[in-house]
Design a protein around this motif. Structure first.
Motif, short mmCIF file in Angstrom:
data_model
loop_
_atom_site.label_atom_id
_atom_site.label_comp_id
_atom_site.label_asym_id
_atom_site.label_seq_id
_atom_site.Cartn_x
_atom_site.Cartn_y
_atom_site.Cartn_z
N UNK A 72 44.06 52.33 26.50
CA UNK A 72 44.21 52.20 27.94
C UNK A 72 43.30 51.08 28.45
N UNK A 74 43.54 48.92 30.77
CA UNK A 74 43.43 48.60 32.20
C UNK A 74 42.70 49.69 32.97
N UNK A 75 42.26 50.73 32.27
CA UNK A 75 41.51 51.78 32.94
C UNK A 75 40.12 51.26 33.32
N UNK A 265 52.48 44.26 27.49
CA UNK A 265 51.21 43.93 28.11
C UNK A 265 50.84 42.45 28.06
N UNK A 267 52.37 39.91 29.03
CA UNK A 267 52.71 39.16 30.24
C UNK A 267 51.69 39.33 31.35
N UNK A 268 50.92 40.39 31.33
CA UNK A 268 50.05 40.71 32.45
C UNK A 268 48.61 40.27 32.24
N UNK A 269 48.20 40.09 30.98
CA UNK A 269 46.76 39.94 30.76
C UNK A 269 46.29 38.54 31.14
N UNK A 270 45.17 38.48 31.86
CA UNK A 270 44.56 37.17 32.07
C UNK A 270 44.05 36.63 30.73
N UNK A 271 44.16 35.33 30.59
CA UNK A 271 43.78 34.59 29.39
C UNK A 271 42.33 34.90 28.98
N UNK A 273 40.60 37.46 27.92
CA UNK A 273 39.86 38.68 28.18
C UNK A 273 39.93 39.55 26.92
N UNK B 73 51.25 40.42 36.47
CA UNK B 73 51.79 39.15 36.02
C UNK B 73 51.52 38.06 37.05
N UNK B 172 47.35 55.09 40.70
CA UNK B 172 46.23 55.59 39.92
C UNK B 172 44.98 55.68 40.78
N UNK B 179 42.70 58.22 35.27
CA UNK B 179 43.80 57.66 34.48
C UNK B 179 45.03 58.56 34.47
#
Lengths: 308, 305
Positions: A72, A74-75, A265, A267-271, A273, B73, B172, B179
């Motif tokens: 998880x 993004x938690x 995932x 597509x969403x992650x900032x470069x 990290x 995104x 959330x 979570x």
């Protein structure tokens, strides 16, 4: 006069010889470069996966990565354990093999030993077309067709689960398994079969006790290649397995595979990290897994090649 | 032969020059010109596209392209400076703003409308009302059987968005406070959640209100949009009544954001001014959202000064 002419011709021929020699050398180098290119690309991909994936472990312990069930990132309290993803991947892959191996070998045996030439002429191309169906289409069928059928058959509320993914992957692995197994069974020397039949056994007995065991290494390689295909498949499982990142409790659980996680995932992650790097680390693990499977199948195939 | 060819070439060259001159002449008006690329929230894709179309009818010199993919995104693209505007259905987090600053990007926040998030269940369950606490407990995985909230004795089957979704993060942070359970299915978009909940007779899901009703504003077959109360002492309110969302009586409402890189100028400024104008806000309402609340109107005015 004629002598001179002959001599000139000889000189010309030797010149031509030299030219063809250079040409041949040039072509040789050209093909060598092409061959090496594949190695360079492969090495490059592996290097990329490692160099982008390794920084994960600056913040995540290797132990957590491989032994924790909690994925998880993004938690607010991020978790980077891939164990449940690996188990999910293995679950659908094994499920796919349980379905596709018996069907695949039976189909291959039929094609190689039983089918008349006419039937084979029709069946073989059809099976090959099965391999060219885009995985998105297969995934869509999983949602709208197979899912409801599974839900009704087993009295579930929905059909987005391990079985659905397994059957879809099984269908996708079938063409690989059938065509390579068929080659292997066809390659069994005629004498084996003739000897068996001459001893008074029937065709079924010959097929099961003589021909298939003789082709076993080729069939094993076919299964391994089919397995490699199943492990790496993304789209169909992403669409049909429900994508709940929990550890699968039964074959009716929704699961999320490693490939689906990367696809969802990335597509969403900032470069740059930790989350970004961890996805590459998953990719590297996946690469090693499929590499091992392919390596084993190659070793088996090699052995089978020598046996001939 | 060669002569002829060069004559042809000269003619072609002249034609080309004339055309390019005409083209340059066309561009040289007082109008605002430019390309604006918008990316982000799937919830806001329809809204963004309708706004872009309405805007391009007025300003023919500007091309606005809108794509989805999820709020995450859009934010990732803004941080990497690959888009002009990020459509985001939640506020950017501090760490995201920090990452942007590290990349020399300065996120600039404007609220362009409001959204009510609906919680919906399969119609067969007969569940019509839940409190915020109950919804949170269900999606955290603490309540796992419908009988615990007055439904039939059946396991709860949960549908939600993937983690790159602003809806996921908003839900959330504001409803769960913790979570999501690992057993929530991560669907690709709200339309898929609606589809899943309709066909699964033990299901609950969440998403933008616009997705739960058809073009006649009737709730889709097989769905029950649940009325929510802030706590046990409050009234249950349905998001299907626009006033409930506007007055805040319906507790799960959120602002929708546009993020720019720095104070918008030129075409971008013109575009955001259009969105916040009466015409732009009407577009928002016609696509199933709500106008910017007075509180956020003030915020916008301060930002855009």
């Amino acid at each position: 006069m004629t002598d001179l002419r002959l001599e000139q011709e000889e000189i010309e021929i030797s010149k031509k010889d030299k030219l063809t020699k250079y040409k041949e050398k040039g072509l040789k180098i050209f093909f060598l470069l092409n061959g090496i290119l594949a190695i360079i690309v492969l090495a490059g991909i592996f290097y990329l996966l490692l160099s982008e994936g390794l920084p994960t472990f600056e913040e995540v312990s290797i132990r957590e990565f491989f032994t924790s069930f909690r994925w998880n990132p993004t938690s607010r309290n991020p978790g980077y354990g891939i164990l449940s993803l690996v188990i999910s991947t293995l679950a659908v892959t094994i499920g796919a093999l349980l379905f596709s191996v018996p069907v695949g070998i039976a189909a291959a045996a039929y094609l190689a030993e039983v089918a008349r030439p006419k039937e084979r002429e029709i069946l073989k191309p059809v099976i090959e077309i099965l391999a060219s169906i885009p995985s998105v289409v297969i995934g869509f069928l999983g949602i709208v067709l197979l899912g409801p059928i599974i839900a009704r058959t087993f009295g579930l509320s929905n059909g987005l689960n391990v079985i659905n993914g397994s059957i879809l992957l099984g269908v996708m692995a079938l063409p690989t398994i059938i065509s390579i197994s068929e080659d292997a069974i066809s390659a069994v020397p005629k004498e084996y079969k003739e000897a068996s039949l001459a001893l008074g056994t029937n065709r079924w007995h010959t097929l099961v006790k003589v021909t298939i065991p003789a082709a076993l290494s080729g069939i094993t390689a076919a299964i391994m290649l089919g397995m490699g295909r199943a492990i790496g498949e993304t789209m169909a499982v992403l669409m049909a397995t429900g994508n709940a990142p929990a550890v699968p409790r039964s074959i009716f659980s929704s699961i999320r595979t490693m490939t689906a996680t990367i696809a969802i995932e990335l597509g969403e992650v900032p470069f740059n990290t930790t989350h970004y790097h961890s996805l590459f680390a998953i990719g590297a693990v996946l690469f090693v897994m499929t590499f091992l499977v392919n390596l084993v199948s190659d070793l088996v195939l090699h052995k089978y090649g020598e046996g001939e | 032969m060669i002569n002829l060819f060069s004559k042809k070439a000269v003619v072609l060259l002249v034609m080309l020059l004339t055309f390019s001159l005409i083209a340059v002449g066309c561009g040289g008006g007082d109008e605002v010109t430019g390309n604006i690329e918008v990316r982000g929230s799937d919830t806001m894709v329809n809204l963004g596209q309708s706004l872009a179309e309405a805007y391009m009818e007025e300003q023919t010199g500007v091309a606005v392209s809108v794509t989805g993919g999820g709020s995450g995104t859009g934010i990732a693209a803004l941080i990497d400076d690959r888009v002009d505007i990020a459509n985001v259905s939640r506020a950017m987090s501090e760490s995201e703003i920090e990452q942007a600053n590290n990349n020399n990007v300065d996120p600039f926040e404007v609220v362009i409308g409001m959204d009510g998030l609906a919680v919906f269940a399969n119609q067969d369950l007969g569940i019509e009302e839940l409190t915020m606490d109950e919804v949170g407990a269900i999606f955290r995985g603490e309540i796992t059987n419908w009988s615990e909230v007055g439904g039939p004795d059946a396991e709860i089957s949960m549908y939600g968005r993937q983690s790159n979704s602003g809806t996921y993060v908003f839900f959330r942070d504001n409803v769960l406070g913790d979570d999501f359970s690992d057993d929530v299915r991560r669907m690709n978009g709200t339309a898929q959640i609606v589809e899943g909940v309709r066909s699964d007779n033990r299901a609950i899901g969440y998403g933008g209100i616009g997705y739960t009703v058809d073009s006649n504003n009737e709730v889709e077959d097989g769905l029950t949009v649940i009325s929510i109360a802030l706590d046990e002492d409050s009234e249950y309110a349905t998001p299907l009544e626009p006033e409930n969302v506007e007055t805040g009586e319906y507790p799960i409402a959120r602002p929708l954001y546009n993020y720019f890189n720095g104070q918008p100028e030129g075409a971008q400024l013109d575009y955001i001014e259009f969105i916040l104008s009466e015409a732009g806000q009407e577009v928002a309402v016609s696509t199933g959202f709500y106008p910017v609340s007075p509180e956020y109107q003030e915020f916008n005015a301060e930002q855009l000064q």
